[in-house]
Structure formats: C-alpha cells, structure tokens
Scaffold this motif. Sequence first.
Motif, PDB file in Angstrom:
ATOM      1  N   VAL A   1       4.539  10.553 -13.397  1.00 14.24           N
ATOM      2  CA  VAL A   1       3.681  11.373 -12.542  1.00 14.24           C
ATOM      3  C   VAL A   1       3.302  10.700 -11.225  1.00 14.24           C
ATOM      4  O   VAL A   1       2.643  11.318 -10.384  1.00 14.24           O
ATOM      5  CB  VAL A   1       2.399  11.798 -13.297  1.00 14.24           C
ATOM      6  CG1 VAL A   1       2.740  12.715 -14.463  1.00 14.24           C
ATOM      7  CG2 VAL A   1       1.610  10.575 -13.782  1.00 14.24           C
ATOM      8  N   GLY A   2       3.711   9.439 -11.028  1.00 14.97           N
ATOM      9  CA  GLY A   2       3.358   8.768  -9.783  1.00 14.97           C
ATOM     10  C   GLY A   2       4.113   7.470  -9.613  1.00 14.97           C
ATOM     11  O   GLY A   2       4.707   6.944 -10.560  1.00 14.97           O
ATOM     12  N   THR A   3       4.085   6.974  -8.385  1.00 13.86           N
ATOM     13  CA  THR A   3       4.748   5.720  -8.065  1.00 13.86           C
ATOM     14  C   THR A   3       4.065   5.030  -6.893  1.00 13.86           C
ATOM     15  O   THR A   3       3.339   5.683  -6.114  1.00 13.86           O
ATOM     16  CB  THR A   3       6.246   5.933  -7.741  1.00 13.86           C
ATOM     17  OG1 THR A   3       6.886   4.658  -7.624  1.00 13.86           O
ATOM     18  CG2 THR A   3       6.432   6.712  -6.456  1.00 13.86           C
ATOM     19  N   LEU A   4       4.305   3.767  -6.779  1.00 14.12           N
ATOM     20  CA  LEU A   4       3.942   2.978  -5.603  1.00 14.12           C
ATOM     21  C   LEU A   4       4.720   1.681  -5.696  1.00 14.12           C
ATOM     22  O   LEU A   4       5.294   1.369  -6.732  1.00 14.12           O
ATOM     23  CB  LEU A   4       2.435   2.707  -5.513  1.00 14.12           C
ATOM     24  CG  LEU A   4       1.686   2.054  -6.668  1.00 14.12           C
ATOM     25  CD1 LEU A   4       1.959   0.561  -6.797  1.00 14.12           C
ATOM     26  CD2 LEU A   4       0.197   2.261  -6.494  1.00 14.12           C
ATOM     27  N   TYR A   5       4.765   0.971  -4.594  1.00 15.63           N
ATOM     28  CA  TYR A   5       5.289  -0.382  -4.690  1.00 15.63           C
ATOM     29  C   TYR A   5       4.323  -1.346  -4.040  1.00 15.63           C
ATOM     30  O   TYR A   5       3.498  -0.972  -3.206  1.00 15.63           O
ATOM     31  CB  TYR A   5       6.719  -0.529  -4.172  1.00 15.63           C
ATOM     32  CG  TYR A   5       6.957  -0.539  -2.688  1.00 15.63           C
ATOM     33  CD1 TYR A   5       6.606  -1.633  -1.889  1.00 15.63           C
ATOM     34  CD2 TYR A   5       7.613   0.525  -2.072  1.00 15.63           C
ATOM     35  CE1 TYR A   5       6.870  -1.654  -0.541  1.00 15.63           C
ATOM     36  CE2 TYR A   5       7.884   0.508  -0.715  1.00 15.63           C
ATOM     37  CZ  TYR A   5       7.514  -0.577   0.047  1.00 15.63           C
ATOM     38  OH  TYR A   5       7.772  -0.601   1.388  1.00 15.63           O
ATOM     39  N   ILE A   6       4.406  -2.584  -4.506  1.00 17.85           N
ATOM     40  CA  ILE A   6       3.527  -3.651  -4.038  1.00 17.85           C
ATOM     41  C   ILE A   6       4.395  -4.743  -3.439  1.00 17.85           C
ATOM     42  O   ILE A   6       5.441  -5.102  -3.994  1.00 17.85           O
ATOM     43  CB  ILE A   6       2.676  -4.197  -5.199  1.00 17.85           C
ATOM     44  CG1 ILE A   6       1.742  -3.101  -5.714  1.00 17.85           C
ATOM     45  CG2 ILE A   6       1.898  -5.442  -4.762  1.00 17.85           C
ATOM     46  CD1 ILE A   6       0.999  -3.436  -6.980  1.00 17.85           C
ATOM     47  N   CYS A   7       3.980  -5.245  -2.297  1.00 19.54           N
ATOM     48  CA  CYS A   7       4.632  -6.406  -1.705  1.00 19.54           C
ATOM     49  C   CYS A   7       3.549  -7.402  -1.315  1.00 19.54           C
ATOM     50  O   CYS A   7       2.364  -7.069  -1.277  1.00 19.54           O
ATOM     51  CB  CYS A   7       5.526  -6.019  -0.524  1.00 19.54           C
ATOM     52  SG  CYS A   7       4.707  -5.147   0.811  1.00 19.54           S
ATOM     53  N   TRP A   8       3.960  -8.606  -1.046  1.00 19.57           N
ATOM     54  CA  TRP A   8       3.014  -9.702  -0.850  1.00 19.57           C
ATOM     55  C   TRP A   8       2.922 -10.151   0.598  1.00 19.57           C
ATOM     56  O   TRP A   8       2.258 -11.131   0.908  1.00 19.57           O
ATOM     57  CB  TRP A   8       3.350 -10.843  -1.793  1.00 19.57           C
ATOM     58  CG  TRP A   8       3.403 -10.328  -3.200  1.00 19.57           C
ATOM     59  CD1 TRP A   8       4.522 -10.132  -3.960  1.00 19.57           C
ATOM     60  CD2 TRP A   8       2.306  -9.868  -3.989  1.00 19.57           C
ATOM     61  NE1 TRP A   8       4.170  -9.595  -5.177  1.00 19.57           N
ATOM     62  CE2 TRP A   8       2.815  -9.417  -5.223  1.00 19.57           C
ATOM     63  CE3 TRP A   8       0.921  -9.786  -3.774  1.00 19.57           C
ATOM     64  CZ2 TRP A   8       2.014  -8.903  -6.239  1.00 19.57           C
ATOM     65  CZ3 TRP A   8       0.118  -9.275  -4.791  1.00 19.57           C
ATOM     66  CH2 TRP A   8       0.665  -8.841  -5.993  1.00 19.57           C
TER      67      TRP A   8
ATOM     68  N   LEU B   1      -2.443 -10.369  11.347  1.00 19.77           N
ATOM     69  CA  LEU B   1      -3.396 -10.293  10.238  1.00 19.77           C
ATOM     70  C   LEU B   1      -2.718 -10.459   8.874  1.00 19.77           C
ATOM     71  O   LEU B   1      -3.392 -10.601   7.861  1.00 19.77           O
ATOM     72  CB  LEU B   1      -4.150  -8.962  10.272  1.00 19.77           C
ATOM     73  CG  LEU B   1      -5.017  -8.698  11.501  1.00 19.77           C
ATOM     74  CD1 LEU B   1      -5.652  -7.319  11.427  1.00 19.77           C
ATOM     75  CD2 LEU B   1      -6.083  -9.775  11.670  1.00 19.77           C
ATOM     76  N   ASP B   2      -1.395 -10.423   8.848  1.00 20.77           N
ATOM     77  CA  ASP B   2      -0.654 -10.610   7.608  1.00 20.77           C
ATOM     78  C   ASP B   2      -1.017 -11.972   7.025  1.00 20.77           C
ATOM     79  O   ASP B   2      -1.103 -12.959   7.753  1.00 20.77           O
ATOM     80  CB  ASP B   2       0.848 -10.521   7.889  1.00 20.77           C
ATOM     81  CG  ASP B   2       1.673 -10.615   6.629  1.00 20.77           C
ATOM     82  OD1 ASP B   2       1.426  -9.826   5.701  1.00 20.77           O
ATOM     83  OD2 ASP B   2       2.558 -11.494   6.571  1.00 20.77           O
ATOM     84  N   ASN B   3      -1.272 -12.015   5.720  1.00 25.11           N
ATOM     85  CA  ASN B   3      -1.626 -13.289   5.106  1.00 25.11           C
ATOM     86  C   ASN B   3      -1.211 -13.330   3.641  1.00 25.11           C
ATOM     87  O   ASN B   3      -0.804 -12.312   3.078  1.00 25.11           O
ATOM     88  CB  ASN B   3      -3.122 -13.579   5.270  1.00 25.11           C
ATOM     89  CG  ASN B   3      -3.980 -12.566   4.549  1.00 25.11           C
ATOM     90  OD1 ASN B   3      -3.777 -12.267   3.374  1.00 25.11           O
ATOM     91  ND2 ASN B   3      -4.960 -12.009   5.245  1.00 25.11           N
ATOM     92  N   HIS B   4      -1.328 -14.487   3.046  1.00 26.34           N
ATOM     93  CA  HIS B   4      -0.941 -14.675   1.650  1.00 26.34           C
ATOM     94  C   HIS B   4      -2.099 -14.446   0.696  1.00 26.34           C
ATOM     95  O   HIS B   4      -1.961 -14.692  -0.500  1.00 26.34           O
ATOM     96  CB  HIS B   4      -0.332 -16.068   1.456  1.00 26.34           C
ATOM     97  CG  HIS B   4       0.921 -16.258   2.244  1.00 26.34           C
ATOM     98  ND1 HIS B   4       2.088 -15.607   1.947  1.00 26.34           N
ATOM     99  CD2 HIS B   4       1.185 -16.997   3.345  1.00 26.34           C
ATOM    100  CE1 HIS B   4       3.024 -15.941   2.817  1.00 26.34           C
ATOM    101  NE2 HIS B   4       2.497 -16.799   3.683  1.00 26.34           N
ATOM    102  N   GLU B   5      -3.213 -13.987   1.217  1.00 27.22           N
ATOM    103  CA  GLU B   5      -4.372 -13.693   0.379  1.00 27.22           C
ATOM    104  C   GLU B   5      -4.457 -12.202   0.063  1.00 27.22           C
ATOM    105  O   GLU B   5      -5.438 -11.750  -0.521  1.00 27.22           O
ATOM    106  CB  GLU B   5      -5.653 -14.136   1.092  1.00 27.22           C
ATOM    107  CG  GLU B   5      -5.715 -15.633   1.322  1.00 27.22           C
ATOM    108  CD  GLU B   5      -6.889 -16.029   2.197  1.00 27.22           C
ATOM    109  OE1 GLU B   5      -7.775 -15.194   2.448  1.00 27.22           O
ATOM    110  OE2 GLU B   5      -6.914 -17.190   2.623  1.00 27.22           O
TER     111      GLU B   5
ATOM    112  N   GLY C   1      -4.398 -13.220  -8.041  1.00 27.05           N
ATOM    113  CA  GLY C   1      -5.174 -14.172  -7.257  1.00 27.05           C
ATOM    114  C   GLY C   1      -5.378 -13.778  -5.804  1.00 27.05           C
ATOM    115  O   GLY C   1      -5.835 -14.608  -5.007  1.00 27.05           O
ATOM    116  N   LYS C   2      -5.102 -12.543  -5.465  1.00 23.64           N
ATOM    117  CA  LYS C   2      -5.262 -12.093  -4.085  1.00 23.64           C
ATOM    118  C   LYS C   2      -6.680 -11.575  -3.868  1.00 23.64           C
ATOM    119  O   LYS C   2      -7.285 -10.967  -4.762  1.00 23.64           O
ATOM    120  CB  LYS C   2      -4.252 -10.997  -3.739  1.00 23.64           C
ATOM    121  CG  LYS C   2      -2.802 -11.384  -4.015  1.00 23.64           C
ATOM    122  CD  LYS C   2      -2.377 -12.592  -3.228  1.00 23.64           C
ATOM    123  CE  LYS C   2      -0.937 -12.970  -3.520  1.00 23.64           C
ATOM    124  NZ  LYS C   2      -0.491 -14.137  -2.802  1.00 23.64           N
ATOM    125  N   ASN C   3      -7.212 -11.808  -2.673  1.00 29.35           N
ATOM    126  CA  ASN C   3      -8.582 -11.416  -2.346  1.00 29.35           C
ATOM    127  C   ASN C   3      -8.685 -10.050  -1.671  1.00 29.35           C
ATOM    128  O   ASN C   3      -9.769  -9.488  -1.592  1.00 29.35           O
ATOM    129  CB  ASN C   3      -9.218 -12.459  -1.427  1.00 29.35           C
ATOM    130  CG  ASN C   3      -9.334 -13.804  -2.095  1.00 29.35           C
ATOM    131  OD1 ASN C   3      -9.667 -13.894  -3.273  1.00 29.35           O
ATOM    132  ND2 ASN C   3      -9.033 -14.851  -1.358  1.00 29.35           N
TER     133      ASN C   3
END
Length: 170
Positions: free
Chosen positions: A72-79, A88-92, A126-128
């Motif tokens: 019923v749904g989807t998304l993707y996550i990237c770091w 503003l891109d960061n590893h947090e 561990g991401k803020n």
Amino acid sequence: MKEVQENNNIDVYRATEADSRIILDLWKGSARWIQTKGINQWNPDHLSMNQVYECFNNGFEFYLARLNEEVVGTLYICWSDPVLWEELDNHESGYIHRFAVSRNHTGHGIGKQLIHWAERYIRGKGKNHIRLDCMAENTRLNQYYLDLGYKHVRFLNWSNGWKINLYEKS
C-alpha cells in the motif's frame, strides 16, 4: 471529507529489485493523481524501471508498506542528498524520498504510519535529523509535512522552473 482511520497497522519491509514493478506502479499511481491536481511534480510518463534500478544501484534503501498482505505504500531512504541540500547536506541526517501511498488506500493513516516508521528507522541508525522535500506548489503535501512536525528549512527556485521546499525534523 474522508474520515482518517488509523486502526490498520502496516507492516514495513525492505524491498529488493524483484519488487521494482510494484514500486514503479505506486510511483505512477501517485504521479497520475498529482497530475490531476495540476501539480507539476511527478509525471507518470517520465517514471521508468530504469529509475527504480538506478536508485537500487546507488544504494538507496527501498521500503514497502503492507496492509493485510497488500502493498500500500513505498519510500526510499538515503544517507546523503547534496543535490537538493547542497552545503546543508550532512552525515547526521537521513533523507526520505519518493514517498507514495496507493490511491486505493488513502485516508487510512497509511502515509503517516510509513513516515513515522521511517523516522524511527533513521533515528535507529544514529541520525539526528530526518529530511524530506516536495514541490512548493503542492500545498496539500507541504501542509501534511508541517502537520507531521517538520520544519521548513529552505525554498529552492531552480532555473528549470521547479520550486522545492526542504523540510527537517529533529
């Protein structure tokens, strides 16, 4: 107005390339609906299997939401997302993209559950910060993200005519 029912809990699982057709169908269904609203965000004719494969090849993590064994749904996550977030891109942070809910299942709180699942997953890594974006002209989706507690960070006005809002939740 549709009453929102949130008593249907979804099950979220990591997708594989074998799920590419399902992902593309969800994208295209959302794109067709967005187009009927006059929003220039996703064009179903511009979405392809190659885009799905490219996301997998770039290491993006696709997830699918199931309700009673139906996707019923989807998304993707990237770091990382330097294209949109620039300096503003960061590893947090974890970045949510291509969030889509089946048009047959809107109004049941599925989108909210899927976003909350992604937030917990990203924090568990561990991401803020959780970050996402949408077209500035998509008033309804912008308000949806604000209602979910996201704060507006930046407005982008690209030379190709796209106007994009960036959002973050800490």
